[in-house]
Scaffold this motif. Sequence first.
Motif, PDB file in Angstrom:
ATOM      1  N   ALA A  72       0.865  -1.190   0.000  1.00 22.64           N
ATOM      2  CA  ALA A  72       0.000   0.000   0.000  1.00 22.64           C
ATOM      3  C   ALA A  72       0.897   1.234   0.000  1.00 22.64           C
ATOM      4  N   SER A  73       1.946   1.170  -0.825  1.00 24.29           N
ATOM      5  CA  SER A  73       2.951   2.234  -0.809  1.00 24.29           C
ATOM      6  C   SER A  73       2.601   3.379  -1.745  1.00 24.29           C
ATOM      7  N   GLY A  74       1.412   3.361  -2.322  1.00 26.08           N
ATOM      8  CA  GLY A  74       1.008   4.459  -3.206  1.00 26.08           C
ATOM      9  C   GLY A  74       1.364   4.169  -4.657  1.00 26.08           C
ATOM     10  N   ARG A  75       2.623   4.010  -4.947  1.00 30.05           N
ATOM     11  CA  ARG A  75       3.006   3.813  -6.351  1.00 30.05           C
ATOM     12  C   ARG A  75       3.189   2.337  -6.709  1.00 30.05           C
ATOM     13  N   GLY A  76       3.392   1.501  -5.706  1.00 35.18           N
ATOM     14  CA  GLY A  76       3.561   0.077  -5.990  1.00 35.18           C
ATOM     15  C   GLY A  76       4.887  -0.253  -6.646  1.00 35.18           C
ATOM     16  N   ALA A  77       5.882   0.606  -6.444  1.00 33.39           N
ATOM     17  CA  ALA A  77       7.174   0.397  -7.116  1.00 33.39           C
ATOM     18  C   ALA A  77       7.831  -0.904  -6.652  1.00 33.39           C
ATOM     19  N   LEU A  78       7.613  -1.271  -5.378  1.00 33.65           N
ATOM     20  CA  LEU A  78       8.281  -2.470  -4.853  1.00 33.65           C
ATOM     21  C   LEU A  78       7.702  -3.730  -5.496  1.00 33.65           C
ATOM     22  N   THR A  79       6.404  -3.722  -5.756  1.00 32.90           N
ATOM     23  CA  THR A  79       5.808  -4.876  -6.443  1.00 32.90           C
ATOM     24  C   THR A  79       6.335  -4.958  -7.875  1.00 32.90           C
ATOM     25  N   SER A  80       6.450  -3.807  -8.535  1.00 32.77           N
ATOM     26  CA  SER A  80       6.972  -3.818  -9.919  1.00 32.77           C
ATOM     27  C   SER A  80       8.401  -4.351  -9.931  1.00 32.77           C
ATOM     28  N   THR A  81       9.219  -3.907  -8.954  1.00 28.53           N
ATOM     29  CA  THR A  81      10.612  -4.373  -8.890  1.00 28.53           C
ATOM     30  C   THR A  81      10.648  -5.880  -8.645  1.00 28.53           C
ATOM     31  N   LEU A  82       9.730  -6.365  -7.809  1.00 32.61           N
ATOM     32  CA  LEU A  82       9.667  -7.803  -7.546  1.00 32.61           C
ATOM     33  C   LEU A  82       9.377  -8.566  -8.844  1.00 32.61           C
ATOM     34  N   TYR A  83       8.402  -8.062  -9.618  1.00 31.45           N
ATOM     35  CA  TYR A  83       8.079  -8.726 -10.892  1.00 31.45           C
ATOM     36  C   TYR A  83       9.304  -8.785 -11.792  1.00 31.45           C
ATOM     37  N   ASP A  84      10.030  -7.661 -11.839  1.00 29.50           N
ATOM     38  CA  ASP A  84      11.226  -7.621 -12.700  1.00 29.50           C
ATOM     39  C   ASP A  84      12.263  -8.628 -12.198  1.00 29.50           C
ATOM     40  N   ALA A  85      12.451  -8.651 -10.859  1.00 27.53           N
ATOM     41  CA  ALA A  85      13.468  -9.547 -10.296  1.00 27.53           C
ATOM     42  C   ALA A  85      13.123 -11.014 -10.572  1.00 27.53           C
TER      43      ALA A  85
ATOM     44  N   ALA B  29      -4.982  -0.478  -3.241  1.00 25.37           N
ATOM     45  CA  ALA B  29      -5.244   0.977  -3.246  1.00 25.37           C
ATOM     46  C   ALA B  29      -4.524   1.648  -4.418  1.00 25.37           C
ATOM     47  N   ASP B  30      -3.816   2.765  -4.175  1.00 28.23           N
ATOM     48  CA  ASP B  30      -3.199   3.483  -5.304  1.00 28.23           C
ATOM     49  C   ASP B  30      -2.148   2.630  -6.001  1.00 28.23           C
ATOM     50  N   ALA B  31      -1.578   1.657  -5.308  1.00 28.98           N
ATOM     51  CA  ALA B  31      -0.581   0.791  -5.949  1.00 28.98           C
ATOM     52  C   ALA B  31      -1.228  -0.059  -7.045  1.00 28.98           C
ATOM     53  N   LEU B  32      -2.544  -0.136  -6.998  1.00 33.95           N
ATOM     54  CA  LEU B  32      -3.298  -0.941  -7.956  1.00 33.95           C
ATOM     55  C   LEU B  32      -4.010  -0.036  -8.968  1.00 33.95           C
ATOM     56  N   CYS B  33      -4.643   0.991  -8.449  1.00 26.53           N
ATOM     57  CA  CYS B  33      -5.460   1.854  -9.296  1.00 26.53           C
ATOM     58  C   CYS B  33      -5.458   3.259  -8.715  1.00 26.53           C
ATOM     59  N   ARG B  34      -5.105   4.211  -9.557  1.00 21.77           N
ATOM     60  CA  ARG B  34      -5.015   5.604  -9.070  1.00 21.77           C
ATOM     61  C   ARG B  34      -5.991   6.442  -9.896  1.00 21.77           C
ATOM     62  N   PHE B  35      -6.913   7.079  -9.195  1.00 22.56           N
ATOM     63  CA  PHE B  35      -7.978   7.835  -9.868  1.00 22.56           C
ATOM     64  C   PHE B  35      -7.616   9.310  -9.947  1.00 22.56           C
ATOM     65  N   ASN B  36      -8.148   9.980 -10.975  1.00 25.67           N
ATOM     66  CA  ASN B  36      -8.036  11.437 -11.007  1.00 25.67           C
ATOM     67  C   ASN B  36      -8.599  11.970  -9.685  1.00 25.67           C
ATOM     68  N   PRO B  37      -7.774  12.686  -8.906  1.00 29.33           N
ATOM     69  CA  PRO B  37      -8.204  13.041  -7.543  1.00 29.33           C
ATOM     70  C   PRO B  37      -9.367  14.016  -7.457  1.00 29.33           C
ATOM     71  N   ILE B  38      -9.639  14.745  -8.539  1.00 30.76           N
ATOM     72  CA  ILE B  38     -10.681  15.781  -8.444  1.00 30.76           C
ATOM     73  C   ILE B  38     -12.046  15.179  -8.105  1.00 30.76           C
ATOM     74  N   TYR B  39     -12.230  13.887  -8.394  1.00 29.68           N
ATOM     75  CA  TYR B  39     -13.529  13.254  -8.113  1.00 29.68           C
ATOM     76  C   TYR B  39     -13.592  12.663  -6.694  1.00 29.68           C
ATOM     77  N   GLY B  40     -12.490  12.774  -5.951  1.00 28.26           N
ATOM     78  CA  GLY B  40     -12.519  12.413  -4.533  1.00 28.26           C
ATOM     79  C   GLY B  40     -12.834  10.952  -4.246  1.00 28.26           C
ATOM     80  N   GLN B  41     -12.217  10.025  -4.981  1.00 27.24           N
ATOM     81  CA  GLN B  41     -12.599   8.612  -4.845  1.00 27.24           C
ATOM     82  C   GLN B  41     -11.545   7.708  -4.212  1.00 27.24           C
ATOM     83  N   GLY B  42     -10.268   8.143  -4.186  1.00 25.01           N
ATOM     84  CA  GLY B  42      -9.165   7.233  -3.854  1.00 25.01           C
ATOM     85  C   GLY B  42      -9.249   6.629  -2.463  1.00 25.01           C
ATOM     86  N   MET B  43      -9.507   7.452  -1.453  1.00 28.96           N
ATOM     87  CA  MET B  43      -9.556   6.925  -0.078  1.00 28.96           C
ATOM     88  C   MET B  43     -10.757   5.993   0.073  1.00 28.96           C
TER      89      MET B  43
END
Length: 451
Positions: free
Chosen positions: A176-189, A318-332
Motif C-alpha cells: 500500500a505504498s502508493g506507487r507500488g514500485a516495490l511490487t513492480s521491482t519484484l516482478y522484474d526480479a 489501493a493506489d498501488a493498484l489503481c489511481r484515480f483522477n483526484p478531483i472526483y474524490g474517490q481514492g480513499m
Amino acid sequence: MTGLLGQRAVVIGAGIGGLAMAGTLAKYFERVEVFERDRLASSPASRSGTPQDRHPHGLLAGGLQALGEIFPGFESDLAKAGAVAVRVARDIQYERPDFGVLPKRDFGLSLLCASRPLIELVLRRRAEAVANIALRPECRVTGIVPTTSGAAVDGIRFDAGSGHSEVLAADLVVDASGRGALTSTLYDALGWERPEVTEVGVDLSYATVVVPIPPNAPPDWKLVFTLPDPPFLALDAVLVPMEGGRWIITIAEHGATARLETWDAFLEASRSLTTPTIYNALRYAQPPDGIRHYRFPASYWKHFERLPRLPRGVLPVADALCRFNPIYGQGMSAAGQQARLLQDVLGRAAAEPDPIAASQAGFMAEVASVLETPWSMSTSADLAFPGTRGERPENFAEAQQFEAAVFRAVIADPVVHRAMTEVFQLLQPHRRLREPDIVRRIEAVPAKAAA
Ligand SMILES: Cc1cc2nc3c(=O)[nH]c(=O)nc-3n(C[C@H](O)[C@H](O)[C@H](O)COP(=O)(O)OP(=O)(O)OC[C@H]3O[C@@H](n4cnc5c(N)ncnc54)[C@H](O)[C@@H]3O)c2cc1C
C-alpha cells in the motif's frame, strides 16, 4: 480471532489504504506490522510521503461506511475531532455547465469533511488501538524478498534509519505504498511480466488555498463542486469545509501549462469558472498563506486481476493498484472498500488448503467490482476533454448521451436524483442507473426539459 491465516502480515505504507488493510488483516493474522518511511506525528500534520495531503480530501459516503465497518467508531471519532458534517445533496452546491445547480434535496446521507492529515490521524489512532497491529514509522521498505524458488515471497527488506538493511519474514506482504514500485521491482526480479496498464492522461494542475470561513459565508451550501465545460473551459473547482472553521479550495486545470502562483491569480481564475459561486465566496475572504500546487499526470489501473496469478504472498492494493483522477474524490473511499473486500475474502480463504494463495486469488477475482464504478465515472468525465490521452470506449458517445439524460431526470425526479447520488457516493454500483425502474424514470423526462 477466528480462522487464523498466518503468523505475520506486513503492510507497506501507513496511508489510508495501508491503515484500512491493517484493520482487516488484524482479524486473520497473529500480528500485523505496518511499515512507514515517514515519521508519524501525534497531531494532524502533512508528511513528505503523502504530498497530496495539502489538498482537499473528500471522503465519500461509501468510503466512510467501509472504514467504519473495519474500525467501528471511526466515524464518531472523526466527528469528535472536528470534521464538518455535510448532508449529501442538501448542503452541496453541485454545478454543471449544462444543467446548472442540482436541486438541494435531503436523502438522509451525511459526509464528514476534514483535512487529509486529520482523517489519517483518526484512522491511525484506531489502528494503534488494535492490540496486534504495530506501526513501524521511519522504516523504509527497500524490497519485497522472493523465495529461492522464485514463485513466492518470504517477506521484506527494510531500513529502520541505521543505514543497515534488515529482513523480516511475513506470510503476506500488502503493498500500500502508493506507487507500488516495490511490487513492480519484484516482478522484474522474478522475470515475470508486469500487468497491462490502462492509463488516462489528464495533466491536471492543482492550485489549492486554505482560508478561514468568512462570517458572511452563504447559508445555503457547505460544499461546492463547479464542473468544467469541455472542450471550452478546462477548469474544475471544489470548495470543502474542514476542521478549524476553514475552507480548502482547489482550482484544477486540465492540460494546464502555467501555474496559479498568487492569490490575485487564484481569484481571477475563480472568476472564470462556469459560475461565480466560488469567486463570490472568496472575494472578501482573508488571503491565504500561500498557494499549494500538485501536478497529476494520469490515472492508471494496473490489471493484476488479468494475470493468471500473483507471486504467492504479495498483494498490491489501493493506489498501488489503481489511481484515480483526484478531483472526483474517490481514492480513499476505494481503498476503504478494497479493505472491506479483503475482509470478506480472508474470511472465505480460511477454509482453503492454501489460504494465502486463495486470499490473493479471491481479492483479484473481485476487485474490479470495487474499482469499476469510480474508474468508469472519473475516466468518462475526463475523456470528454479532447486533449485527454487514452482510449475512448466503444460506447463512449452513447454513455455521454445517457449521462445527459440522467442529469435531466435528476433535476425533475428525486428518485433518480437519489440513485445518482448513491452511485456518485460509491454506495451503489454504476449499473444501478441502468436498472429498469430508474431507466423508465429517465426516459419519462423529455430532452426538451433540459432547456
Ligand atoms: C492532489 C490529490 C488530491 C486527492 N484528493 C482526494 C480526495 O478528495 N478524496 C479521496 O478519496 N482521495 C483523494 N486523493 C487520493 C488519495 O490520496 C489516495 O487514493 C488514498 O490516500 C489511498 O492511497 P494509498 O494508501 O494507496 O497511498 P498513500 O495515501 O499515498 O500512502 C502511501 C504511503 O506509503 C508510504 N510509503 C511509500 N513507499 C514506502 C516504502 N518504501 N516504505 C515504507 N513506506 C512507504 C508513504 O510514505 C505513504 O505514507 C487525492 C490524491 C491527490 C494526488
